[in-house]
Design a protein around this motif. Structure first.
Motif, short mmCIF file in Angstrom:
data_model
loop_
_atom_site.label_atom_id
_atom_site.label_comp_id
_atom_site.label_asym_id
_atom_site.label_seq_id
_atom_site.Cartn_x
_atom_site.Cartn_y
_atom_site.Cartn_z
N HIS A 236 35.63 20.27 32.17
CA HIS A 236 35.44 21.09 30.94
C HIS A 236 33.92 21.98 31.25
O HIS A 236 33.03 22.03 30.12
N ASP A 237 34.28 23.21 31.49
CA ASP A 237 33.23 23.88 31.39
C ASP A 237 34.23 25.52 31.20
O ASP A 237 34.80 25.42 32.26
N SER A 238 34.10 26.37 30.12
CA SER A 238 34.58 27.03 29.88
C SER A 238 34.49 28.25 30.36
O SER A 238 33.01 27.96 30.04
N TRP A 239 35.54 28.95 30.35
CA TRP A 239 34.73 30.47 31.07
C TRP A 239 35.58 31.41 30.69
O TRP A 239 36.83 30.66 29.98
N THR A 240 35.78 32.41 30.68
CA THR A 240 36.69 34.00 30.30
C THR A 240 36.63 34.82 31.90
O THR A 240 35.60 35.34 31.77
N VAL A 241 37.75 35.26 32.45
CA VAL A 241 38.29 36.20 33.11
C VAL A 241 37.52 37.11 32.35
O VAL A 241 38.50 37.71 32.35
N ALA A 242 36.28 37.94 33.77
CA ALA A 242 36.25 38.77 33.12
C ALA A 242 35.25 39.80 34.23
O ALA A 242 35.07 39.53 35.50
N LYS A 243 35.23 41.48 33.95
CA LYS A 243 34.80 42.25 35.14
C LYS A 243 33.91 42.26 35.84
O LYS A 243 34.06 41.69 36.76
N GLU A 244 33.26 40.87 34.83
CA GLU A 244 31.80 41.21 35.45
C GLU A 244 32.05 39.72 36.36
O GLU A 244 30.20 39.43 36.46
N ASN A 245 32.71 39.14 36.12
CA ASN A 245 32.49 37.48 36.92
C ASN A 245 33.13 37.46 37.83
O ASN A 245 34.04 37.23 39.40
N LEU A 246 33.71 39.18 38.77
CA LEU A 246 35.34 39.16 39.52
C LEU A 246 34.46 39.56 40.91
O LEU A 246 33.74 40.29 40.54
N LEU A 247 35.07 38.84 41.71
CA LEU A 247 34.45 38.95 43.17
C LEU A 247 35.13 40.72 43.67
O LEU A 247 34.88 40.15 45.05
N TYR A 248 35.93 40.31 43.77
CA TYR A 248 37.23 41.35 44.29
C TYR A 248 36.54 42.71 44.83
O TYR A 248 36.27 42.99 43.96
N HIS A 249 37.07 43.05 46.23
CA HIS A 249 36.69 44.56 46.11
C HIS A 249 37.36 46.13 45.37
O HIS A 249 36.55 46.91 44.86
N PRO B 182 44.48 41.15 36.95
CA PRO B 182 45.51 40.69 35.65
C PRO B 182 44.96 39.80 34.97
O PRO B 182 45.88 40.00 33.74
N LEU B 183 44.38 39.07 35.22
CA LEU B 183 43.77 38.06 34.43
C LEU B 183 43.10 37.79 33.30
O LEU B 183 42.76 37.03 32.57
N GLU B 184 42.34 39.14 33.71
CA GLU B 184 40.93 39.35 32.66
C GLU B 184 41.33 39.60 31.46
O GLU B 184 42.73 39.30 30.66
N GLY B 185 40.56 38.46 30.23
CA GLY B 185 41.26 38.00 28.83
C GLY B 185 41.07 36.87 29.01
O GLY B 185 41.77 35.87 28.08
N MET B 186 41.44 36.77 29.93
CA MET B 186 42.61 34.87 30.59
C MET B 186 41.30 33.48 30.08
O MET B 186 40.18 33.80 30.68
N GLU B 187 41.17 32.22 29.40
CA GLU B 187 40.29 31.52 28.75
C GLU B 187 40.51 30.50 30.00
O GLU B 187 41.67 29.93 29.61
N LEU B 188 39.69 30.05 30.59
CA LEU B 188 39.69 29.05 31.72
C LEU B 188 39.21 27.99 31.37
O LEU B 188 37.90 27.77 30.68
N GLN B 189 39.69 26.54 31.22
CA GLN B 189 38.98 25.18 30.58
C GLN B 189 37.87 24.45 32.22
O GLN B 189 37.06 23.25 31.74
N SER B 190 38.54 24.95 32.87
CA SER B 190 37.87 24.28 34.31
C SER B 190 37.50 25.59 35.20
O SER B 190 37.93 26.64 35.53
N LYS B 191 36.14 24.92 36.27
CA LYS B 191 35.49 25.82 36.57
C LYS B 191 34.94 25.33 38.27
O LYS B 191 34.98 23.41 37.76
N VAL B 192 35.15 26.03 39.20
CA VAL B 192 34.96 25.75 40.62
C VAL B 192 33.33 25.57 40.56
O VAL B 192 33.44 26.66 40.29
N THR B 193 32.90 24.25 40.73
CA THR B 193 31.04 24.10 40.82
C THR B 193 30.17 24.30 42.55
O THR B 193 29.38 25.19 42.13
N HIS B 194 31.32 23.91 42.73
CA HIS B 194 30.48 23.86 44.30
C HIS B 194 32.39 24.15 45.69
O HIS B 194 32.53 23.07 45.18
N THR B 195 31.31 24.77 46.54
CA THR B 195 32.67 24.95 47.71
C THR B 195 31.78 24.32 49.35
O THR B 195 30.90 25.06 49.00
N PHE B 196 32.68 23.26 50.02
CA PHE B 196 32.14 23.42 51.04
C PHE B 196 33.11 24.31 51.78
O PHE B 196 34.17 23.71 51.74
#
Length: 443
Positions: free
Chosen positions: A386-399, A404-418
């Motif tokens: 339940h944490d919406s966000w939009t794929v955008a240049k400023e949150n991309l980590l790719y080199h 191709p997903l820029e502009g797509m709205e997503l309702q779920s977010k990864v918060t922690h990775t181990f």
């Protein structure tokens, strides 16, 4: 280091249940309703879901030799931000990883630079069977064969060579299936009409259903003849799904299949707006194909979801059709996109975990990963549905800096990775220490 995650919903092995989970160094040590051990770090998982770390069985991280597109460090960094804790990289780098020495070079690079756990496929060619047979199945995931040309010149088109490889190795053989003669004839047809600048909307007719089916059906026929373990990468057509079984458990299957996120997301209609940004090999095809892939994924003819993460520079993607490389970056977004499909009612959380975490581990026989189990490596991902966000240049980590997903709205977010018990991604912040380990395989 001991970490305790409290009050979380764990998604694992077909179940969702509330629990605490204790990580002791790199291992999951306890999964219990209430854990009160003294620990170094407590994370409140209330309202979140805990999944095994995603295992992406097909990526192209471009190192060595193509590091203007991406590298093991940059792309594995983007992977952990998307909940991908292990990846299997393909051999079409420069030079191609087709000798034991060149394969070892890639492992050496990763040992210094990988944020996630890593495995590298050994590449097969028309003339390197001797090198292929030296591959150690304990620490290499399998043999990769390109039965259709793609990025890098690794086409294996000699029938006798193919049969020798299939007959002589007990390792898993993963294949890119497109019939080269069909593609060449189709390309020439469109070049005769348009020259070099073929409209990208014809890509799925050039790298056609026929090209895919002809190649994959031949590979399966050869696997049945020789008894080889065969994994067909990136199915793109509904027709191909009929070649695979769902009446036996995955552990007993000798012939398996994968689908990529982009073939579940886009259709040829999207060439209109996305253009060459969604030019992949095999091509994104029709709505009928997309529907058929979803059906086969859900009824277990398709075993694994992956990305075929394959970055190119923005400049390269702006070239005319015949000079525009195929592929796009996806590893940061595969899990959030699949969670979007869960939110839209297309797939359950349990099935996402099965196809992205459990099944790659079973299929490649990866030791002690892919499940939330006591005694297993603590490769884990926390998600907020339940944490919406939009794929955008400023949150991309790719080199390469685009998606191709820029502009797509997503309702779920990864918060922690181990990764191996280490908190490597924490609500947008990356731990710049690298904890990735070489994947090992049960033989």
């Amino acid at each position: 280091m001991k970490t305790l995650i409290k009050n979380v919903q764990i998604v694992n092995e077909g179940k969702i249940f509330g629990s605490d989970i204790l990580i002791d160094n790199d291992i999951i040590s306890k999964i219990e309703q209430r854990i009160d051990d003294d620990v170094d770090l407590v994370i409140d998982g209330s309202g979140k879901y805990l999944l095994p770390g995603v295992i992406d069985d097909q990526v192209h991280f471009r190192e060595p030799g193509l590091t203007h597109k991406g590298n093991i460090e940059s792309e594995s960094r983007s992977a952990i931000a998307g909940g991908v804790t292990s990846f299997i990289d393909q051999p079409n780098t420069v030079p191609n990883a087709v000798t034991q020495a060149l394969l070892a070079d890639k492992y050496n690079i990763a040992s210094e630079s990988a944020y996630a756990n890593y495995g590298f496929m050994m590449g097969g060619t028309n003339d390197n069977l001797e090198e292929v047979l030296k591959t150690d199945p304990r620490n290499v995931p399998g043999i990769k064969l390109f039965l259709g040309s793609s990025t890098g010149n690794m086409l294996v088109d000699n029938p006798e060579t193919l049969e020798r490889i299939f007959s002589n190795t007990k390792m898993l053989i993963a294949v890119h299936c497109e019939d080269e003669a069909t593609i060449k004839a189709n390309t020439q047809k469109y070049m005769d009409e348009y020259g070099e600048d073929i409209p990208v909307k014809f890509h799925h007719l050039i790298r056609s259903e026929e090209a895919c089916y002809k190649s994959s059906s031949k590979a399966i026929e050869l696997a049945k003849k020789t008894g080889a373990r065969l994994h067909v990468f990136h199915l793109s057509t509904a027709r191909e799904t009929a070649l695979f079984r769902n009446d036996i458990p995955l552990k007993d299957k000798k012939i398996t299949a994968e689908v990529c996120v982009h073939h579940l997301t886009f259709t040829n209609e999207d060439y209109e707006t996305k253009g060459a940004l969604i030019k992949w090999n095999p091509a994104v095809k029709t709505q009928k194909d997309k529907d058929g892939l979803w059906e086969a994924l859900l009824d277990d003819r398709i075993d694994v979801i992956a990305t075929d993460h394959a970055p190119h520079t923005w400049e390269e993607k702006r070239n005319v059709y015949t000079k525009c490389p195929s592929g796009a970056p996806l590893v940061q977004h595969s899990l959030p996109v699949m969670l979007e499909n869960y939110k839209n009612g297309k797939i359950s959380l349990e099935k996402i975990v099965e196809k992205m975490c459990h099944n790659p581990a079973i299929l490649f026989r990866i030791a002690k990963r892919g499940f939330v189990r006591e005694g297993y490596k603590a490769d884990l991902v926390l998600v907020d549905l339940h944490d919406s966000w939009t794929v955008a240049k400023e949150n991309l980590l790719y080199h390469c800096g685009w998606s191709p997903l820029e502009g797509m709205e997503l309702q779920s977010k990864v918060t922690h990775t181990f990764v191996n018990g280490n908190l490597v991604y924490d609500q947008g912040k990356i731990n710049e220490q690298k904890f990735g380990e070489r994947l090992l395989f049960e033989v």
